[in-house]
Structures are given as C-alpha cells and as structure tokens.
Design an enzyme around this catalytic site. Structure first.
Site, PDB file in Angstrom:
ATOM      1  N   LYS A   3      -6.644   1.155  -3.406  1.00 40.43           N
ATOM      2  CA  LYS A   3      -6.408   0.606  -2.072  1.00 40.43           C
ATOM      3  C   LYS A   3      -6.621   1.666  -0.990  1.00 40.43           C
ATOM      4  O   LYS A   3      -7.297   1.425   0.021  1.00 40.43           O
ATOM      5  CB  LYS A   3      -4.992   0.034  -1.993  1.00 40.43           C
ATOM      6  CG  LYS A   3      -4.580  -0.496  -0.638  1.00 40.43           C
ATOM      7  CD  LYS A   3      -5.517  -1.602  -0.175  1.00 40.43           C
ATOM      8  CE  LYS A   3      -5.175  -2.059   1.228  1.00 40.43           C
ATOM      9  NZ  LYS A   3      -4.071  -2.981   1.294  1.00 40.43           N
ATOM     10  N   PHE A  26      -6.063  -6.690  -1.125  1.00 42.88           N
ATOM     11  CA  PHE A  26      -7.190  -6.340  -0.249  1.00 42.88           C
ATOM     12  C   PHE A  26      -7.416  -7.377   0.852  1.00 42.88           C
ATOM     13  O   PHE A  26      -8.493  -7.416   1.456  1.00 42.88           O
ATOM     14  CB  PHE A  26      -8.469  -6.180  -1.080  1.00 42.88           C
ATOM     15  CG  PHE A  26      -8.379  -5.080  -2.118  1.00 42.88           C
ATOM     16  CD1 PHE A  26      -8.477  -3.750  -1.747  1.00 42.88           C
ATOM     17  CD2 PHE A  26      -8.175  -5.391  -3.458  1.00 42.88           C
ATOM     18  CE1 PHE A  26      -8.375  -2.728  -2.701  1.00 42.88           C
ATOM     19  CE2 PHE A  26      -8.069  -4.377  -4.415  1.00 42.88           C
ATOM     20  CZ  PHE A  26      -8.173  -3.049  -4.037  1.00 42.88           C
ATOM     21  N   GLU A  46      -6.449  -9.716   7.658  1.00 43.89           N
ATOM     22  CA  GLU A  46      -5.845 -10.644   8.603  1.00 43.89           C
ATOM     23  C   GLU A  46      -6.959 -11.531   9.155  1.00 43.89           C
ATOM     24  O   GLU A  46      -8.073 -11.077   9.395  1.00 43.89           O
ATOM     25  CB  GLU A  46      -5.154  -9.883   9.736  1.00 43.89           C
ATOM     26  CG  GLU A  46      -3.956  -9.114   9.235  1.00 43.89           C
ATOM     27  CD  GLU A  46      -3.147  -8.467  10.353  1.00 43.89           C
ATOM     28  OE1 GLU A  46      -3.257  -8.896  11.507  1.00 43.89           O
ATOM     29  OE2 GLU A  46      -2.407  -7.523  10.037  1.00 43.89           O
ATOM     30  N   CYS A  71      -3.154  -1.424   9.283  1.00 41.85           N
ATOM     31  CA  CYS A  71      -3.561  -0.926   7.963  1.00 41.85           C
ATOM     32  C   CYS A  71      -4.471   0.298   8.040  1.00 41.85           C
ATOM     33  O   CYS A  71      -4.070   1.396   7.654  1.00 41.85           O
ATOM     34  CB  CYS A  71      -4.246  -2.038   7.187  1.00 41.85           C
ATOM     35  SG  CYS A  71      -3.179  -3.470   6.972  1.00 41.85           S
ATOM     36  N   THR A  91       0.858  -1.194   0.000  1.00 44.29           N
ATOM     37  CA  THR A  91       0.000   0.000   0.000  1.00 44.29           C
ATOM     38  C   THR A  91       0.891   1.240   0.000  1.00 44.29           C
ATOM     39  O   THR A  91       1.644   1.454   0.947  1.00 44.29           O
ATOM     40  CB  THR A  91      -0.900  -0.001   1.243  1.00 44.29           C
ATOM     41  OG1 THR A  91      -1.660  -1.207   1.228  1.00 44.29           O
ATOM     42  CG2 THR A  91      -1.839   1.200   1.257  1.00 44.29           C
ATOM     43  N   ALA A  97     -20.588  -1.175  15.766  1.00 38.74           N
ATOM     44  CA  ALA A  97     -20.133  -0.072  16.622  1.00 38.74           C
ATOM     45  C   ALA A  97     -19.365  -0.632  17.809  1.00 38.74           C
ATOM     46  O   ALA A  97     -19.575  -1.762  18.224  1.00 38.74           O
ATOM     47  CB  ALA A  97     -21.339   0.718  17.119  1.00 38.74           C
ATOM     48  N   GLY A  98     -18.471   0.153  18.331  1.00 41.44           N
ATOM     49  CA  GLY A  98     -17.711  -0.287  19.492  1.00 41.44           C
ATOM     50  C   GLY A  98     -16.451   0.523  19.665  1.00 41.44           C
ATOM     51  O   GLY A  98     -16.465   1.750  19.503  1.00 41.44           O
TER      52      GLY A  98
HETATM   53  C1  UGA Z   1      -8.113  -4.143   6.329  1.00 41.42           C
HETATM   54  C2  UGA Z   1      -9.050  -4.218   5.130  1.00 41.42           C
HETATM   55  O1  UGA Z   1     -10.313  -4.749   5.539  1.00 41.42           O
HETATM   56  C3  UGA Z   1      -8.447  -5.099   4.027  1.00 41.42           C
HETATM   57  O2  UGA Z   1      -9.291  -5.086   2.876  1.00 41.42           O
HETATM   58  C4  UGA Z   1      -7.083  -4.546   3.648  1.00 41.42           C
HETATM   59  O3  UGA Z   1      -6.448  -5.360   2.659  1.00 41.42           O
HETATM   60  C5  UGA Z   1      -6.210  -4.518   4.882  1.00 41.42           C
HETATM   61  O4  UGA Z   1      -6.834  -3.685   5.893  1.00 41.42           O
HETATM   62  C6  UGA Z   1      -4.887  -3.940   4.486  1.00 41.42           C
HETATM   63  O5  UGA Z   1      -4.820  -2.757   4.160  1.00 41.42           O
HETATM   64  O6  UGA Z   1      -3.905  -4.708   4.380  1.00 41.42           O
HETATM   65  P1  UGA Z   1      -7.589  -5.749   8.400  1.00 41.42           P
HETATM   66  O7  UGA Z   1      -6.753  -4.619   8.921  1.00 41.42           O
HETATM   67  O8  UGA Z   1      -7.031  -7.130   8.402  1.00 41.42           O
HETATM   68  O9  UGA Z   1      -8.007  -5.455   6.866  1.00 41.42           O
HETATM   69  O10 UGA Z   1      -8.877  -5.787   9.298  1.00 41.42           O
HETATM   70  P2  UGA Z   1     -10.438  -5.476   9.151  1.00 41.42           P
HETATM   71  O11 UGA Z   1     -11.187  -6.751   9.192  1.00 41.42           O
HETATM   72  O12 UGA Z   1     -10.703  -4.556   8.042  1.00 41.42           O
HETATM   73  O13 UGA Z   1     -10.698  -4.711  10.535  1.00 41.42           O
HETATM   74  C7  UGA Z   1     -10.041  -3.481  10.804  1.00 41.42           C
HETATM   75  C8  UGA Z   1     -10.460  -2.952  12.138  1.00 41.42           C
HETATM   76  O14 UGA Z   1     -11.809  -2.472  12.084  1.00 41.42           O
HETATM   77  C9  UGA Z   1     -10.431  -3.952  13.294  1.00 41.42           C
HETATM   78  O15 UGA Z   1      -9.861  -3.319  14.420  1.00 41.42           O
HETATM   79  C10 UGA Z   1     -11.889  -4.280  13.553  1.00 41.42           C
HETATM   80  O16 UGA Z   1     -12.131  -4.633  14.882  1.00 41.42           O
HETATM   81  C11 UGA Z   1     -12.548  -2.955  13.193  1.00 41.42           C
HETATM   82  N1  UGA Z   1     -13.967  -3.055  12.792  1.00 41.42           N
HETATM   83  C12 UGA Z   1     -14.306  -3.721  11.662  1.00 41.42           C
HETATM   84  C13 UGA Z   1     -14.937  -2.412  13.551  1.00 41.42           C
HETATM   85  O17 UGA Z   1     -14.636  -1.782  14.567  1.00 41.42           O
HETATM   86  N2  UGA Z   1     -16.247  -2.478  13.147  1.00 41.42           N
HETATM   87  C14 UGA Z   1     -16.609  -3.142  12.028  1.00 41.42           C
HETATM   88  O18 UGA Z   1     -17.825  -3.151  11.708  1.00 41.42           O
HETATM   89  C15 UGA Z   1     -15.630  -3.779  11.272  1.00 41.42           C
END
Ligand code: UGA
Length: 471
Positions: A209, A154, A157, A265, A126, A257-258
């Site tokens: 991205k 994309f 984890e 990332c 990125t 929410a939370g």
């Molecule tokens: C994120 C993106 O979702 C990927 O598409 C991207 O490739 C990646 O970053 C990257 O740039 O490499 P990731 O960081 O693994 O992926 O995690 P997510 O599942 O997106 O969650 C990110 C954060 O958002 C977490 O802390 C999660 O707890 C939080 N979250 C997610 C919320 O607080 N509420 C939600 O509804 C969803």
C-alpha cells in the site's frame, strides 16, 4: 468458522463504511462498530455521514436486507464475528511526518481481550511496515485462537464502491494457510470476476500500500516537474503528457499536470513512508520522496504567484473567485486540499477570496472558516478580477468563456487543472493562464507573512511560504 461467515468492520470512517456496506452487498452478515454514537445512529437510519457516489444506496440495501448493522459495542462485535476488519484511520501525526496509529492500537487493544473463539483479524488500514507483526503478537497473547492478516485497501474516493466490489487485485498478507483460505472465502465473488489474489507476508502487504501510493504521487510530481520545465522552456505539458502516456510502458494514468495531489491519503502516506524508512535506517532509499512532496507543494505556491502577477503585483482588496475546495472532483473531502491551500495563501496576500464547490462547501467552511464562500458558482464569480479553477469538477470544465465572462469584472483566469480549451478562452478575450504552459511570468514575490497553513510538511519549499497540512 463455517456457515454464513459473520464479518465485523472496526471503524466507520470512509473505508469502514464502504467495506461494511459492500461486504453486506456480497451477501455477508456484517456488524460495523464505531465509538461515535451519533454516527452509528445515522448509519443505522440509512444515512451516510460522508459524500460518496452510490454508497448510500448500498448502505440502505444492506440495512433493508437485514445484513448490515452498526453498534458502539466491541463486546457485541467480538461475539458476532468470525472475521474482523480493522478500518480505522491513520492520519499524519500532529507535529510530525509519521502516521498516528493510536486508533488502530486502541481498536485492537479493545477487541483482543474480548475475543472468545478462533477468528481472523484483518488489517485494512494504511500502516507503517512492521505494525502488523506487533499487532499479531498482541492479539495472539490475548486470544490464542485469534490470528492476524493484512489486506490493504486500494479504493479511491469517488469510486469507492466499484473499487471495493471489483478490485484489480487483492493482497493477502498472511502467516498461515487457514488465513489465506478465509480471505479467499471472503473475496470469492471478486475473485470469480477476475481479481488477482496475491499471497504474501505481513510486511510485504503493508509495503504494497505504501509503495502504491508513493508511486502514484511520484508519477503526479514527475509530470508537475515537467510542467515547471515547460513553463521555463516554452513547452506545453498537456501535449508532453499525451506523448508520454502513449508509450504503453508509461501509460496515461496519473499524468494530469496541474495543482498536484492532496487528500487524506497520498500526502500523509508519502511522508509516513519516508519517516518509516528513516526509522529502519534506509532513509536514503526514499529520500527522493521528499522531492516528490516538495514539487507537489510548489505547485500551490506557483498558482498563488500567478494570481498575484495577474493582479498587477498586489492582491490587497482584489476580488478573487476560487472554483473548487475538494481535493478532487467527486468528493467533499477537503483534507490537505490543494484548492483550499491556494485560497488560504491568496487570502493571506490580502485578496477578497470567494470559494465555490458543488459538494465540499460545508467541510471547507468548517476547516477554513476565515475564507469567503458562495452558494453558487455565479455568486462566487460575480465581480471577480481573477478566477482560479482549482478542482476539476465537471461543471467547471463545462464553463464557457461567454457565460463566465458575463459575470466577472475582468476576464482573467488561471486553469490550474488544465481542463479548459486555451484557444477558446483566449479567443474570447480572456487572459487565460494554465500551469505547465509557457505564458506565465516569472514567479512573483509574495509579501512576507502570506502564509497559508502552519501544517506539517516533509520538505521545506525553500521559499518561505508554508503549505500543506491536513485540514
Ligand atoms: C488514493 C489512491 O489512488 C488509492 O488507490 C488509495 O487506496 C487511496 O489513495 C488511499 O490510500 O486510501 P484518493 O486519495 O481517493 O486515492 O485519490 P486519487 O484519485 O488517487 O487522487 C489523489 C490526488 O491526486 C487528487 O488530489 C487528484 O486531484 C490528484 N491527481 C491525480 C493529479 O493531480 N493528477 C493525476 O493525474 C491524478
């Protein structure tokens, strides 16, 4: 460039290991490179240096099939590959909001002069928009037959293997038809399974991205802003999110929410995107992302405030159990973890914090050695006056009011991820609080000096408490 199409992967971090192992599982011969000899040895022995469900099996299968190997030699890599994938990290620059591109630059500067035949170098890291164009020129100067394409990743984890093998879309930022054809060949299997293939310029590919992560962060901060309004107005953000998510134009994803987003990332990508827009003279276009960041960080302060209030306005010497250290469940990653930030703020307020996490204890200990840790949930909860659920691991979501009630000294709980049933916990005598529902008191005043991290942040929260920063 015919035959078996040997691929190389530059950088054996999260992205690099996943990409290398998955490409081997698609039938390619893959050579991964990393400057860390210990990491290379470990990977060649079939051991994952990271936690990622299912990836260890794919790595070992690639090793057993003889299709996957790791080295520290860029010379070997240059001789081996027809396609080279750049998968190095781009963390937040210390002391600034921009991305630190030193690893990407170092890897291209090392590889380019060694390239002796036509090849395609494909960026997956990125990067700020404009980076690829510069790298393409650098590459062309060093080796006229080498071409650059940009193909952002994309993956998430926790679901990295599935996201890599079965992506929704493949973005191909290219400057020639031959680069496009080569990428179609690399991704023939996912394309045959229905992934869409979007051909575009280098710049649009880089922006794809940054924009995707900015949008996801915005969606999370939007629902967390609604949580703030719900707390003030007497609403319930869980019900609100269900109602919003039922509209197909909005959709339910990323409306949980939370405590907000963290990880290696979203936080740094949002900040780097704003910084890049400012450099380009269009800072106003992304100014709203400062607020997205600010809302996100405010949730951490709010959670600590709630704990302070539940402890009667003074946390000095109060035993507090923190459930969760990873930035999200299914991961051992504690970079910019909201859970660890809250734990640190509480410790700064004088609380006796004990953290438990099913996977991230080792990384948490290394990142914040001053916090207390327990090897089991029961050990962390025993005798606690306040319990905070900060990462929604399934084992925390499955907690029962009676089970946890048998361990703690006081039945006081903050469900900062909105995963428990409020009625059941209140019915069992718990003072149950969640973020985004009425019932929490006005923000309490934190004692001066209750600062969690001096980490770089885009937005000043305006309340005198620093938060954020990668671990
Ligand atoms: C994120 C993106 O979702 C990927 O598409 C991207 O490739 C990646 O970053 C990257 O740039 O490499 P990731 O960081 O693994 O992926 O995690 P997510 O599942 O997106 O969650 C990110 C954060 O958002 C977490 O802390 C999660 O707890 C939080 N979250 C997610 C919320 O607080 N509420 C939600 O509804 C969803």
């Amino acid at each position: 460039m015919g035959g078996r199409l040997p691929l190389t992967v530059l950088g054996a971090g999260y992205l690099g290991i996943t990409h290398a192992a998955c490409m081997a599982s698609l039938g390619f011969d893959v050579l991964g490179v990393d400057t860390d000899q210990g990491r290379v040895d470990r990977l060649n022995a079939g051991n994952l240096p990271i936690y990622e469900p299912g990836l260890g099996e794919v790595l070992r299968a690639g090793r057993v099939a003889g299709r996957l190997r790791f080295t520290t030699s860029y010379r070997e890599v240059a001789a081996f590959g027809d396609v080279h994938f750049i998968c190095t990290g781009t963390p937040q620059r210390p002391g600034g909001n921009q991305a630190d591109l030193s690893q990407v630059h170092a890897c291209v500067a090392t590889l380019a002069p060694l390239l002796g035949r036509p090849c395609l170098v494909v960026g997956k890291s990125t990067v700020p928009v404009g980076t690829a164009r510069g790298l393409a020129a650098q590459l062309g100067d060093a080796c006229p037959g080498a071409e650059l394409a940009w193909n952002p990743e994309f993956l998430r984890e926790g679901t990295a293997v599935a996201d890599t093998l079965s992506p929704d879309r493949i973005v191909a930022g290219v400057t020639s038809g031959s680069a496009e054809r080569m990428l179609r060949r690399v991704y023939a299997r996912p394309l045959a399974c229905g992934a869409s293939f979007l051909v575009t310029s280098l710049e649009t590919a880089e922006l794809a991205k940054a924009a995707a992560n900015a949008f996801l962060a915005t969606k999370i901060s939007f629902i967390n802003a609604m949580a703030e309004v719900c707390e003030a107005a007497g609403g319930d953000v869980r019900a609100l999110a269900d109602i919003l998510g039922a509209d197909p134009r909005i959709g339910p994803a990323f409306l949980r929410a939370g405590l907000g987003y963290g990880g290696g990332c979203l936080p740094k990508d949002v900040r780097a995107f704003v910084a890049r827009a400012e450099e380009l003279g269009c800072g106003a276009s992304l100014a709203f992302l400062r607020e997205v960041d600010a809302i996100n960080l405010r949730r951490r302060a709010r959670t600590a405030d709630l704990a302070l209030e539940l402890a009667g306005g003074d946390l000095t010497g109060v035993p507090v159990c923190v459930l969760g250290a990873a930035f999200k469940p299914g991961s051992d990653d504690v970079r910019d973890s909201p859970a660890l930030d809250v734990a640190q703020i509480l410790a700064g307020m004088g609380a006796l914090v004990t953290v438990y996490d099913p996977a991230a204890l080792g990384n948490a200990r290394r990142a914040r050695p001053d916090l207390g840790y327990a090897p089991t949930l029961a050990d962390a909860a025993r005798g606690a006056h306040v319990v905070l659920l900060l990462t929604e691991w399934p084992e925390f979501a499955a907690l029962t009011p009676g089970g946890l009630g048998g361990l703690v000294a006081r039945r006081t709980l903050i469900d900062a991820r909105n995963v428990l049933d409020p009625g059941a916990w209140r019915g069992a005598g718990w003072d149950y609080r969640a973020l985004g529902v009425a019932g929490g008191a006005e923000p309490a005043r934190r004692p001066a000096g209750a600062v969690c991290m001096p980490g770089d942040r885009l937005a000043d929260r305006g309340d005198g408490v620093a938060a954020g920063g990668g671990a």
